[in-house]
Write a protein that holds these residues in place. Structure first.
Motif, short mmCIF file in Angstrom:
data_model
loop_
_atom_site.label_atom_id
_atom_site.label_comp_id
_atom_site.label_asym_id
_atom_site.label_seq_id
_atom_site.Cartn_x
_atom_site.Cartn_y
_atom_site.Cartn_z
N PHE A 4 55.13 27.71 64.12
CA PHE A 4 54.00 26.88 63.70
C PHE A 4 54.50 25.58 63.06
CE2 PHE A 4 50.75 25.43 60.76
CZ PHE A 4 49.61 25.50 61.54
N PHE A 5 55.48 25.70 62.17
CA PHE A 5 56.00 24.49 61.52
C PHE A 5 56.75 23.62 62.52
CE2 PHE A 5 55.26 26.93 57.63
CZ PHE A 5 54.70 25.96 56.83
N THR A 6 57.44 24.25 63.47
CA THR A 6 58.14 23.47 64.49
C THR A 6 57.16 22.69 65.35
OG1 THR A 6 59.91 25.13 64.57
CG2 THR A 6 59.75 23.62 66.42
N LEU A 7 56.06 23.33 65.73
CA LEU A 7 55.09 22.72 66.64
C LEU A 7 54.21 21.68 65.95
CD1 LEU A 7 54.03 25.97 68.49
CD2 LEU A 7 55.00 23.98 69.61
N PHE A 8 53.80 21.98 64.72
CA PHE A 8 52.76 21.16 64.10
C PHE A 8 53.26 20.20 63.03
CE2 PHE A 8 50.39 24.65 65.95
CZ PHE A 8 49.28 24.01 66.46
N SER A 9 54.56 20.21 62.75
CA SER A 9 55.07 19.31 61.71
C SER A 9 54.82 17.86 62.08
CB SER A 9 56.57 19.55 61.51
OG SER A 9 57.27 19.45 62.76
N SER A 10 55.13 17.48 63.32
CA SER A 10 54.91 16.11 63.76
C SER A 10 53.42 15.77 63.82
CB SER A 10 55.55 15.89 65.13
OG SER A 10 55.31 14.60 65.61
N LEU A 11 52.60 16.74 64.25
CA LEU A 11 51.15 16.49 64.34
C LEU A 11 50.54 16.28 62.96
CD1 LEU A 11 50.15 19.10 67.10
CD2 LEU A 11 50.47 16.65 67.35
N PHE A 12 50.99 17.04 61.97
CA PHE A 12 50.46 16.86 60.61
C PHE A 12 50.85 15.49 60.05
CE2 PHE A 12 49.77 21.49 60.48
CZ PHE A 12 48.55 21.52 59.82
N TYR A 13 52.05 15.03 60.40
CA TYR A 13 52.44 13.69 59.95
C TYR A 13 51.54 12.63 60.57
CZ TYR A 13 54.90 9.25 60.05
OH TYR A 13 55.19 7.92 59.97
N VAL A 14 51.33 12.73 61.89
CA VAL A 14 50.49 11.74 62.58
C VAL A 14 49.06 11.80 62.06
CG1 VAL A 14 49.54 11.06 64.82
CG2 VAL A 14 51.94 11.72 64.64
N ALA A 15 48.56 13.01 61.81
CA ALA A 15 47.16 13.17 61.42
C ALA A 15 46.88 12.70 60.00
CB ALA A 15 46.74 14.63 61.58
N PHE A 16 47.78 12.97 59.07
CA PHE A 16 47.44 12.78 57.66
C PHE A 16 48.32 11.79 56.89
CE2 PHE A 16 46.33 17.35 58.57
CZ PHE A 16 44.98 17.10 58.78
N PHE A 17 49.43 11.34 57.49
CA PHE A 17 50.32 10.44 56.75
C PHE A 17 50.56 9.11 57.45
CE2 PHE A 17 51.47 14.77 55.49
CZ PHE A 17 51.31 14.67 54.11
N LEU A 18 50.46 9.10 58.79
CA LEU A 18 50.72 7.87 59.53
C LEU A 18 49.75 6.77 59.10
CD1 LEU A 18 52.17 6.36 61.83
CD2 LEU A 18 50.45 7.29 63.40
N GLY A 19 50.31 5.61 58.69
CA GLY A 19 49.49 4.46 58.33
C GLY A 19 48.88 4.52 56.95
N ARG A 20 49.17 5.57 56.18
CA ARG A 20 48.58 5.70 54.84
C ARG A 20 49.60 5.56 53.72
NH1 ARG A 20 46.11 8.43 58.53
NH2 ARG A 20 43.85 8.30 58.65
N ILE A 21 50.87 5.58 54.08
CA ILE A 21 51.91 5.47 53.06
C ILE A 21 52.89 4.34 53.42
CG2 ILE A 21 51.80 7.89 52.33
CD1 ILE A 21 54.12 8.48 54.21
N ASN A 22 52.44 3.41 54.27
CA ASN A 22 53.34 2.36 54.75
C ASN A 22 53.36 1.12 53.86
OD1 ASN A 22 50.59 2.16 55.97
ND2 ASN A 22 51.38 0.18 56.66
#
Length: 760
Positions: free
Chosen positions: A393-411
């Motif tokens: 689960f962490f292998t599959l969804f780690s990148s998706l969680f970053y894109v969903a909740f962190f991308l563009g919000r901490i830049n």
């Protein structure tokens, strides 16, 4: 007719010989044609060799248990055919019924099925020890025996091929009862669950298509798309040193795709999918109860993440570095679509990481289970399932969680960008970040499902094709054998050694299976279920892709299991085990994740706030569209003359179309143009986002509880059938106890039955 085929003449000759000979050539012997198990070992010529002595000791232990051994040598291999006598199962039959929680399993009062024989012999083999204290598992690890397998039953296998394991049966129902009789309840429940999951994907896929078509209907008329495509706004560079300022209108296509998936219909669809996940599980429990009650097994029972986090960090760094490098490349397409290409390459890299980490996760999970020292195979299986799925689960969804909740919000922002090792973090497009999540999910789902199915089928298929040559050579060698025994599939007579070896080799060359073979199929489908429910708000077409895949997956798994793999050891169970808990956890996580995707990742809330608080309609204007000016409202301005901004951008980055320098550029944020502090609109949007998430979670959770309450796990008919079954069992037990007490002949089986009845 006077001229008959060779086979007809042979059969006619056999009939004449049976009639006229006083001592028939082929008497009907009480033998069992199908062997229970086959052990394979490398041929050892030296009898003093340790491996040869261990082989001999183990075979002798089996012979002491009255198991008949047929030894056939072929090239450098030695095949040991094992066949347990029918007398061995008389006592086991009653014990088997008791272990099944006193359900009438059908074996206790009739012939022992081959599936039951395999279960019992498999247990005996693993409980047989030689004088050194080693059992079969240890002997296999030390290469004393190469492998072991149970044989496919040709007649039943052929029936399954015709009714189930073929592509022409793609849209027909599954013969689950036949699968249960051949492979056992555990395999049958997997296909029962997969069929039910596929069936309930139909309404989810249909509604997802409707949501997609809703976004497509306003593809060219959406005012937000027009605002981007007709804009003259100059945007700030996306990266340091290499990237230049760019015009917002250059990303018209990206804006269209964003609004295709980020629209009002997504909210309703996400709520539907959260409730759908609950209904799916509750209805599955009812569906399962009907079948396990029919199979008489209702009451049956049986007794390090730092590497993953580091990989997620590496994927983020890859995307951050890839975009600026491609923006300065010589290919015009990559320069114009550097961010989109970086997202797609990141998704492909993520897929490759998944394939590598799947093997690493499996090894780590097995090692942790060995350290844990569980007291039964069932406990080991549960522990392994939880560990393996958690790692996956962490292998599959780690990148998706970053894109969903962190991308563009901490830049950060111009003059105060956040950097990793000197590289700026990515920004969101003015149309939102949901498109990045959609691209990531689409690439991973398509690659994972398509490539996995191709490799899953072609590898055992190629192995099966290569192994046919050996069987054909033996078939030609056995051409002189016209005896009826070698063609009889009723198990009444014994075939010759060549025909035995041909059948054993046919099974030997099939793909290997083990206790965790079914686990891989479950894991693949549960991961797909996670993709279908957790981030469905970003990808409404996920249920449709899952449905199309599963229609083929059922037949693919059936063909692989019946035609291309060795027969699995039949195992009894009444549920899909710990996977039910995993699916329930995914259902809860889907509610949380979809609420956060809509409330935090999508632009649904900012658009809502603008429409009713800052837009033209909120100010009383009715001449324009209520969303007119929304894109410009979400942008802030950076002035190049500001000292901090001047340090972030080089003069060469501020040239537009090689003609003139810009003095200001825009970026996506709610900040003041003077001191770059967050505006009151930012805090209002943030408050509404959190309020929406809380409201969404509570509404959906209440709906889930109501749905679960209205759908009981057990139908009334199942409860009544169980009561009638217990009543019939008690009556039969009382009659047997009376018969056993009235006879003077002592029987260990009768004694055992009486003792068990007294305890109950």
């Amino acid at each position: 007719m006077f001229f008959k085929t060779r086979e007809e003449n042979i059969e006619l000759w056999d009939r004449h010989m049976d009639v006229y000979n006083t001592e028939p050539l082929l008497p009907s012997m009480p033998t069992q044609r199908t062997f229970d198990y086959v052990l394979v070992a490398h041929k050892v010529n030296d009898d003093t060799d340790q491996k040869a002595q261990r082989q001999k000791a183990f075979i002798q232990q089996l012979q002491k248990k009255n198991i008949t051994i047929t030894r056939i040598i072929h090239d450098d291999k030695v095949f040991f055919g094992l066949r347990a006598p029918c007398e061995m199962f008389e006592d086991y039959q009653y014990l088997l019924k008791v272990s099944d929680s006193c359900n009438w399993c059908g074996d206790e009062r009739g012939d022992v099925t081959q599936a039951t024989r395999i279960r019992i012999v498999n247990f005996i083999l693993h409980q047989t020890f030689i004088n050194t204290g080693e059992n079969l598992k240890e002997l296999l690890m030390k290469d004393v025996f190469e492998t072991m397998f149970c044989l496919h039953e040709r007649k039943k296998q052929k029936r399954l091929k015709e009714k189930w394991a073929r592509w022409s049966c793609l849209f027909t129902g599954q013969p689950v009862n036949d699968v249960k009789c051949y492979f056992g309840e555990k395999v049958a429940l997997y296909y029962l669950w997969l069929g039910w999951y596929t069936k309930l994907l139909v309404p989810a896929a249909a509604l997802g298509v409707v949501v997609f078509l809703y976004g497509l209907a306003f593809f060219n008329t959406n005012p937000l798309i027009k605002e981007v495509c007709q804009s003259s706004i100059i945007m700030c560079p996306r990266c340091d040193k290499r990237c230049t300022v760019w015009q917002l209108s250059d990303t018209c296509t990206y804006a269209k795709v964003s609004h295709l998936f980020d629209n009002e219909g997504t909210v309703a669809f996400a709520m539907f999918m959260a409730i759908w996940a609950t209904l799916f599980l509750e209805l599955w429990k009812r569906h399962r109860a009907r079948h396990v009650s029919q199979w008489k097994v209702y009451d049956w029972c049986e007794e390090e993440l730092m590497l993953i986090i580091g990989l997620a960090h590496a994927l983020v760094v890859f995307r951050v570095v890839a975009a600026p490098l491609m923006s300065e490349g010589s290919w015009e397409f990559f320069k114009d679509h550097a961010n989109t290409v970086a997202v797609m390459l990141g998704a492909v890299l993520h897929y490759l990481t998944i394939q590598i980490m799947t093997r690493v996760n499996r090894w780590v999970s097995l090692k942790l289970c060995d350290i844990e020292k569980t007291n039964s195979f069932a406990a080991t299986e549960r522990s392994f399932t939880v560990k393996m799925f958690t790692f996956q689960f962490f292998t599959l969804f780690s990148s998706l969680f970053y894109v969903a909740f962190f991308l563009g919000r901490i830049n950060g922002h111009p003059g105060n960008y956040v950097r990793i090792a000197g590289w700026r973090l990515e920004e969101c497009h003015p149309s939102g970040c949901l498109t990045d999540l959609f691209i990531q999910m689409a690439v991973i789902m398509l690659l994972k499902q398509t490539l996995n199915n191709i490799f899953e089928f072609t590898v055992p298929w190629l192995k099966s094709c290569l192994s046919r040559n050996t069987a054909k050579k033996l078939q030609r060698k056995c051409g002189h054998c016209y005896r009826k025994a070698c063609r009889d599939e009723q198990g009444r007579v014994e075939p010759c050694d060549i025909c035995k070896l041909r059948d054993w080799l046919r099974n030997y060359h099939l793909a290997n299976t083990d206790a965790f073979s079914l686990f891989n199929e479950f894991l693949e489908m549960v991961v797909q279920f996670s993709f279908t429910t957790i981030f469905v708000a970003a990808f409404p077409l996920a249920p449709l892709l899952a449905l199309i895949n599963n229609v083929f997956e059922i037949r693919l798994d059936a063909i692989k299991m019946v035609r291309l793999e060795r027969r699995l050891v039949p195992r009894k169970t009444n549920d899909i085990g710990v996977w039910t808990k995993v699916l329930e956890a995914i259902g809860v996580l889907a509610v949380i994740a979809n609420g956060l995707v809509i409330g935090v990742s999508s632009d649904f809330i900012p658009r809502l706030v603008y429409r009713y608080r800052f837009g033209p309609c909120a100010n009383g204007s009715t001449r324009t569209h209520c969303m007119q000016g929304y894109i410009n409202d979400t942008l802030s301005t950076a002035f190049v003359t500001h000292p901090a901004v001047k340090k972030d951008f080089l003069p060469v980055q501020l040239i537009v179309n090689n003609t003139f320098n810009v003095t200001q550029c825009s970026y996506r944020d709610y900040r003041s143009d003077e001191d770059y502090t967050l505006t009151s609109q930012f805090w209002l949007v943030l408050a509404v986002r959190f309020a929406f998430v809380i409201l969404f979670e509570h509404v959906v959770v209440v709906c889930k509880f109501i749905a679960a309450w209205f759908v009981p796990n057990n139908p009334i008919q199942v409860k009544n059938d169980r009561l009638y079954d217990k009543l019939a069992r008690l009556k039969e037990e009382l009659l047997e106890m009376k018969r056993s007490k009235s006879t003077d002949v002592w029987s260990p089986t009768a004694d055992l039955r009486s003792a068990s009845t007294d305890e109950s």
